[in-house]
Design a protein around this motif. Structure first.
Motif, mmCIF file in Angstrom:
data_model
loop_
_atom_site.group_PDB
_atom_site.id
_atom_site.type_symbol
_atom_site.label_atom_id
_atom_site.label_comp_id
_atom_site.label_asym_id
_atom_site.label_seq_id
_atom_site.Cartn_x
_atom_site.Cartn_y
_atom_site.Cartn_z
ATOM 1 N N ARG A 150 0.797 -1.348 0.476
ATOM 2 C CA ARG A 150 -0.042 0.293 0.515
ATOM 3 C C ARG A 150 1.233 1.149 0.261
ATOM 4 O O ARG A 150 0.595 2.384 -0.554
ATOM 5 N N GLU A 172 -3.511 -2.395 -4.226
ATOM 6 C CA GLU A 172 -3.586 -2.060 -3.319
ATOM 7 C C GLU A 172 -2.382 -1.123 -3.160
ATOM 8 O O GLU A 172 -2.682 0.110 -1.727
ATOM 9 N N SER A 174 -1.173 2.938 -1.934
ATOM 10 C CA SER A 174 -1.881 3.851 -2.164
ATOM 11 C C SER A 174 -1.136 5.536 -2.401
ATOM 12 O O SER A 174 -1.801 6.710 -2.641
ATOM 13 N N THR A 194 -7.101 2.804 -5.520
ATOM 14 C CA THR A 194 -7.384 3.359 -4.043
ATOM 15 C C THR A 194 -5.921 4.544 -4.004
ATOM 16 O O THR A 194 -5.568 4.758 -2.858
ATOM 17 N N SER A 217 -8.553 9.062 -8.631
ATOM 18 C CA SER A 217 -8.054 8.953 -6.738
ATOM 19 C C SER A 217 -7.426 9.477 -6.639
ATOM 20 O O SER A 217 -7.579 9.703 -5.175
#
Length: 397
Positions: A150, A172, A174, A194, A217
Motif C-alpha cells: 500500500r 492496493e 495508496s 486507491t 483517485s
C-alpha cells in the motif's frame, strides 16, 4: 504409586526450567534472518539502537522487532526520534526470509548499496519505507509481486533507472513516494483505484504523461523538478479530487484547462514550465495557493483568480489590466501574496496612497507600466521597475 509420582518430579522441574526459553523461541528462519541483518547493519556514532539485540534472549523483545506468534511481522530499524543518527551498512538479502513481514521501515542514516530483490519474497508486505539513506541502483521490478503493498517510500536516496511498470500495476497501492532520487524514463501507468499520493519531484523523468496514466483517485500529485514534456490539460481534467498539485520546473506545453480551478485545490504549483494559452478559471473557489510562475502563460488574467490567498503569476506573458477584484481583495487582506512581476501587464487601478495590509505582499515590477505603488519584491525579481518600451511594443505587435 508413590514411586511413580516421585519419578515425575525431575521431569516437571525440567519443564518449568525451560518454559521461559520455549516462550522466547521464534521461527528459526526468522531468527537467522535477524542475525544476518544485525551483521550487515551498525549503529552510527551516537546511536544505540542495536544495544537490545542480544540473541541469547527473545528476539521479539528487540528494539524495532514486532512478532505475531513465532513470526516477525514488522521491522522498524533505527531510532525513530527526530535527529537520531540512524544506521550504516547494507541491507542483507536475508530480509526476504521474513515471510510473514508486513511492515519494513528504516530511519534516515547512511545505509548504502542496492535494495535486495529478495524483499519481494515477503508476500505479505504492505508498508515499505526506506528514506533519506544512500540506497542506489534500480528499483527491483520484482516489487510488483507484492500485491498487497500500500505504501512505497524510497525518497531521498540515490536510486537510478526508471520506475518499473510493475509498480504501477500494484492493485492496493495508496502512496508512492520516490522524490529526490535520480530516476529517469517516462511515468508508468498506474492502475490502482486507491492511489491517493504520488510524489516524484526532483528526479530526471522525461516524456509526456498519457491521458490515462494517472487514476482519478489522486489527491496529491507532485512531479516538479523533472524534464516532463507535452500537454497536461486532458490529464488534469480527470483528476477531480486533487488537493495538492506541483508540476513546477518541467517542460510541459499547452493550455491549463479552466475546469482545474473548479477543484478544491489547496496548493497548485506549475512554475518554470513552457505552457501557452490563457488561464481561465471555470468558477470562483477558495484556493490557498496557486503558483503558475516561470511559464509562458499569456492572455489576460481572469478575475476569478482573485479568490486565491497566495497567487504567483510572475515570469509569464500575461497582458492587459490587473482585474479590480484583485485590488479589492488585497486591500481587504483576502490576498496575502500577489506576485505579478515579469509579465506584460499594462495597468492596475490602485491609489498610490493605498494602505496595503502588512500581512499582504504585492509585486508589480518589470511590466509594461510604471508601478503606481512602491512595494517590496523578492530579490530574484531584479532591480528594474519597468519593462523596456521596445519589449512592450514588440509584444503588442
Amino acid at each position: 504409586m508413590r514411586f511413580a509420582s516421585l519419578s515425575l518430579v525431575p521431569v516437571l522441574l525440567l519443564l518449568l526450567r525451560w518454559e521461559p526459553f520455549t516462550e522466547a523461541m521464534i521461527n528459526p528462519v526468522d531468527f537467522l534472518a535477524l542475525q544476518a541483518l544485525r551483521k550487515s547493519l551498525d549503529d552510527l556514532p551516537g546511536s544505540n539502537f542495536f544495544d537490545s539485540w542480544d540473541f541469547t534472549g527473545d528476539p521479539c523483545s528487540f528494539a524495532g522487532v514486532y512478532c505475531d506468534g513465532d513470526n516477525v511481522t514488522a521491522l522498524n530499524l533505527g531510532d525513530p526520534r527526530a535527529g537520531s543518527p540512524g544506521l550504516s551498512g547494507r541491507i542483507d538479502p536475508a530480509i526476504g526470509k521474513l515471510y510473514a513481514l508486513t511492515e519494513l521501515m528504516i530511519v534516515p542514516g547512511r545505509i548504502m548499496g542496492s535494495l535486495p530483490d529478495t524483499i519481494s519474497h515477503s508476500k505479505n508486505l504492505r508498508f515499505l519505507a526506506i528514506t533519506r539513506n544512500f540506497i542506489s541502483g534500480e528499483i527491483p521490478a520484482s516489487l510488483g509481486e507484492l500485491r498487497g503493498l500500500r505504501t512505497l517510500d524510497l525518497s531521498y536516496n540515490q536510486l537510478t533507472g526508471s520506475v518499473p511498470p510493475s509498480i504501477g500495476s500494484l492493485p492496493e497501492l495508496s502512496n508512492l513516494i520516490l522524490c529526490h532520487n535520480h530516476l529517469n524514463g517516462s511515468l508508468p501507468r498506474f492502475f490502482s483505484q486507491t492511489l491517493t499520493r504520488i510524489d516524484l519531484k526532483r528526479n530526471n523523468l522525461t516524456g509526456a504523461i498519457s491521458q490515462t496514466s494517472l487514476p482519478p483517485s489522486l489527491q496529491y500529485l507532485s512531479l516538479g523538478w523533472n524534464q516532463l514534456t507535452g500537454p497536461v490539460n486532458q490529464v488534469l481534467l480527470r483528476l477531480n479530487q486533487l488537493s495538492y498539485l506541483d508540476l513546477s520546473l518541467n517542460r510541459f506545453t499547452g493550455a491549463i484547462p479552466g475546469q482545474i480551478f473548479a477543484f478544491p485545490i489547496t496548493n497548485l504549483q506549475l512554475q518554470r514550465n513552457f505552457f501557452y494559452g490563457v488561464v481561465q478559471p471555470a468558477n470562483e473557489v477558495t484556493i490557498a495557493t496557486v503558483d503558475l510562475s516561470f511559464n509562458r502563460f499569456s492572455g489576460e488574467i481572469s478575475p476569478l483568480l482573485s479568490s486565491v490567498q497566495n497567487l504567483y503569476l510572475n515570469n509569464n506573458r500575461f497582458t492587459g489590466q490587473v482585474p479590480v477584484t484583485f485590488v479589492d481583495r488585497l486591500l481587504a487582506s483576502g490576498i496575502q501574496t500577489l506576485y505579478l512581476q515579469h509579465n506584460f501587464l499594462t495597468g492596475i487601478q490602485i491609489s498610490p496612497a493605498a494602505d496595503i495590509p502588512v500581512s499582504s505582499s504585492l509585486c508589480l515590477q518589470y511590466n509594461c507600466m510604471v508601478p503606481p505603488v512602491q512595494t517590496p519584491c523578492p530579490v530574484k525579481a531584479g532591480p528594474q521597475k519597468t519593462r523596456p518600451t521596445t519589449q512592450c511594443n514588440e509584444w503588442r505587435g
